[in-house]
Design an enzyme around this catalytic site. Sequence first.
Site, PDB file in Angstrom:
ATOM      1  N   GLU A 299       0.807  -1.239   0.000  1.00  9.10           N
ATOM      2  CA  GLU A 299       0.000   0.000   0.000  1.00  9.10           C
ATOM      3  C   GLU A 299       0.836   1.283   0.000  1.00  9.10           C
ATOM      4  O   GLU A 299       0.565   2.211   0.764  1.00  9.10           O
ATOM      5  CB  GLU A 299      -0.956  -0.004   1.210  1.00  9.10           C
ATOM      6  CG  GLU A 299      -1.901  -1.183   1.215  1.00  9.10           C
ATOM      7  CD  GLU A 299      -2.905  -1.166   2.359  1.00  9.10           C
ATOM      8  OE1 GLU A 299      -2.768  -0.336   3.282  1.00  9.10           O
ATOM      9  OE2 GLU A 299      -3.833  -1.990   2.330  1.00  9.10           O
TER      10      GLU A 299
ATOM     11  N   ASN B  90       2.153  -5.194  -3.160  1.00  9.67           N
ATOM     12  CA  ASN B  90       0.738  -5.483  -2.902  1.00  9.67           C
ATOM     13  C   ASN B  90      -0.026  -4.190  -2.641  1.00  9.67           C
ATOM     14  O   ASN B  90       0.462  -3.312  -1.917  1.00  9.67           O
ATOM     15  CB  ASN B  90       0.653  -6.390  -1.660  1.00  9.67           C
ATOM     16  CG  ASN B  90      -0.703  -7.007  -1.422  1.00  9.67           C
ATOM     17  OD1 ASN B  90      -1.260  -7.648  -2.309  1.00  9.67           O
ATOM     18  ND2 ASN B  90      -1.240  -6.829  -0.224  1.00  9.67           N
TER      19      ASN B  90
ATOM     20  N   HIS C 262     -10.474  -6.076  -2.437  1.00 12.15           N
ATOM     21  CA  HIS C 262     -11.565  -5.874  -1.474  1.00 12.15           C
ATOM     22  C   HIS C 262     -12.686  -5.138  -2.215  1.00 12.15           C
ATOM     23  O   HIS C 262     -12.548  -3.948  -2.513  1.00 12.15           O
ATOM     24  CB  HIS C 262     -11.093  -5.030  -0.288  1.00 12.15           C
ATOM     25  CG  HIS C 262     -10.039  -5.695   0.546  1.00 12.15           C
ATOM     26  ND1 HIS C 262     -10.299  -6.801   1.313  1.00 12.15           N
ATOM     27  CD2 HIS C 262      -8.729  -5.414   0.729  1.00 12.15           C
ATOM     28  CE1 HIS C 262      -9.184  -7.167   1.946  1.00 12.15           C
ATOM     29  NE2 HIS C 262      -8.220  -6.340   1.610  1.00 12.15           N
TER      30      HIS C 262
ATOM     31  N   GLU D 218      -6.234 -10.687  -1.220  1.00 13.71           N
ATOM     32  CA  GLU D 218      -7.066 -10.435  -0.029  1.00 13.71           C
ATOM     33  C   GLU D 218      -8.542 -10.378  -0.406  1.00 13.71           C
ATOM     34  O   GLU D 218      -9.294  -9.529   0.080  1.00 13.71           O
ATOM     35  CB  GLU D 218      -6.647  -9.123   0.655  1.00 13.71           C
ATOM     36  CG  GLU D 218      -5.190  -9.083   1.042  1.00 13.71           C
ATOM     37  CD  GLU D 218      -4.775  -7.816   1.780  1.00 13.71           C
ATOM     38  OE1 GLU D 218      -5.647  -7.068   2.260  1.00 13.71           O
ATOM     39  OE2 GLU D 218      -3.557  -7.573   1.885  1.00 13.71           O
TER      40      GLU D 218
ATOM     41  N   ASP E  42     -12.300 -10.271  -0.876  1.00  8.61           N
ATOM     42  CA  ASP E  42     -13.623 -10.358  -0.248  1.00  8.61           C
ATOM     43  C   ASP E  42     -14.568  -9.482  -1.063  1.00  8.61           C
ATOM     44  O   ASP E  42     -14.140  -8.510  -1.687  1.00  8.61           O
ATOM     45  CB  ASP E  42     -13.628 -10.028   1.251  1.00  8.61           C
ATOM     46  CG  ASP E  42     -12.948  -8.730   1.634  1.00  8.61           C
ATOM     47  OD1 ASP E  42     -12.856  -7.808   0.799  1.00  8.61           O
ATOM     48  OD2 ASP E  42     -12.513  -8.618   2.800  1.00  8.61           O
TER      49      ASP E  42
HETATM   50  C1  XIL Z   1      -6.482  -6.125   8.250  1.00  7.97           C
HETATM   51  C2  XIL Z   1      -6.830  -7.281   9.168  1.00  7.97           C
HETATM   52  O1  XIL Z   1      -7.729  -8.136   8.484  1.00  7.97           O
HETATM   53  C3  XIL Z   1      -7.452  -6.760  10.449  1.00  7.97           C
HETATM   54  O2  XIL Z   1      -7.620  -7.834  11.386  1.00  7.97           O
HETATM   55  C4  XIL Z   1      -6.580  -5.678  11.055  1.00  7.97           C
HETATM   56  O3  XIL Z   1      -7.243  -5.113  12.179  1.00  7.97           O
HETATM   57  C5  XIL Z   1      -6.253  -4.583  10.063  1.00  7.97           C
HETATM   58  O4  XIL Z   1      -5.663  -5.183   8.913  1.00  7.97           O
HETATM   59  N1  XIL Z   1      -5.092  -4.497   3.637  1.00  7.97           N
HETATM   60  C6  XIL Z   1      -4.099  -5.326   4.105  1.00  7.97           C
HETATM   61  C7  XIL Z   1      -4.365  -6.215   5.277  1.00  7.97           C
HETATM   62  O5  XIL Z   1      -3.041  -5.426   3.483  1.00  7.97           O
HETATM   63  O6  XIL Z   1      -3.215  -6.417   6.055  1.00  7.97           O
HETATM   64  C8  XIL Z   1      -5.491  -5.664   6.126  1.00  7.97           C
HETATM   65  O7  XIL Z   1      -5.773  -6.627   7.141  1.00  7.97           O
HETATM   66  C9  XIL Z   1      -6.701  -5.345   5.287  1.00  7.97           C
HETATM   67  C10 XIL Z   1      -6.373  -4.302   4.257  1.00  7.97           C
END
Ligand code: XIL
Length: 301
Positions: free
Chosen positions: A127, A169, A205, A234, A236
């Site tokens: 990020e 990422n 996401h 990641e 969802d």
């Molecule tokens: C999130 C986790 O799922 C949570 O449990 C935590 O509180 C915050 O981080 N992008 C990412 C992940 O790269 O590491 C994040 O994970 C979600 C967004």
Amino acid sequence: GTTLGASAAEKGRYFGTAVAANKLSDSTYVGILNREFNSVTAENEMKWDATEPSQNQFNYANADRIVNSARANGQQVRGHALAWHSQQPGWAQNMSGTALRNAMLNHVTQVATYYRGKISAWDVVNEAFADGGGGGRRDSNLQRTGNDWIEAAFRAARAADPGAKLCYNDYNTDGQNAKSNAVYAMVQDFRSRGVPIDCVGFQSHFNAQSPVPNDYQANLQRFANLGVDVQITELDIEGSGTTQANNFGRVVQACLAVTRCTGITVWGIRDTDSWRASGTPLLFDGSGNKKAAYTSTLNAL
Ligand code: XIL
């Protein structure tokens, strides 16, 4: 195949999930984890605040619980994440300049060395680009140490674990936009100058405000054409029922259509495991039952 992992493996891919160490004593959770998935990512346990709570004092206890569970069950491990503006320990949040740069590089070196040989791919930097139309870097304490902090992190990771694939990422880079164009330009530059980068992770996401982009496959393909693997890291998708199921199917289809898309990771197992405060963005309901989204994902694999 009859599971996500076995079906993905038939296509030469992996299918993974984020795992939380404190759920490894939940038998429903572990049952699904070890039946369905052949790759895992520590949801929080490999982050900077977890692994180096005091400077140069490393704690791998919770991360090791996940790695040991994965190895015992034949699952690959994605490492997440070595350098990130978020979830830094307090001591690092308060640092700047050369001291922070050196602390970050030491962190990358120490963690990647500790796990050498056990990690399929590391999210070396997470990020680092800004949202919106500017196409620039995100302002952060790491960015303020100099624009070359990202390549310095990748070089340190390569030296520490030459066998791990090294990924950049990010989120909101899933379709073609100013942010993904900026990441693309960085990857192109790294490849042309020999900075070690092997893969790009697309967090994916998705929700109503940020749906599965129509040019998702084309965007994955243009990165793959730079000579890197691409991974959905990641996943969802907010929603429910047939709409959600179709969206998961579209994501799988986009990955399978790109030869260098090597795998998909969902960000949790049951809806109740999701980092999202509300909603139902995952493949299993709170009781561990397969949702329509699970069936469409499996059928698309
Ligand atoms: C999130 C986790 O799922 C949570 O449990 C935590 O509180 C915050 O981080 N992008 C990412 C992940 O790269 O590491 C994040 O994970 C979600 C967004």
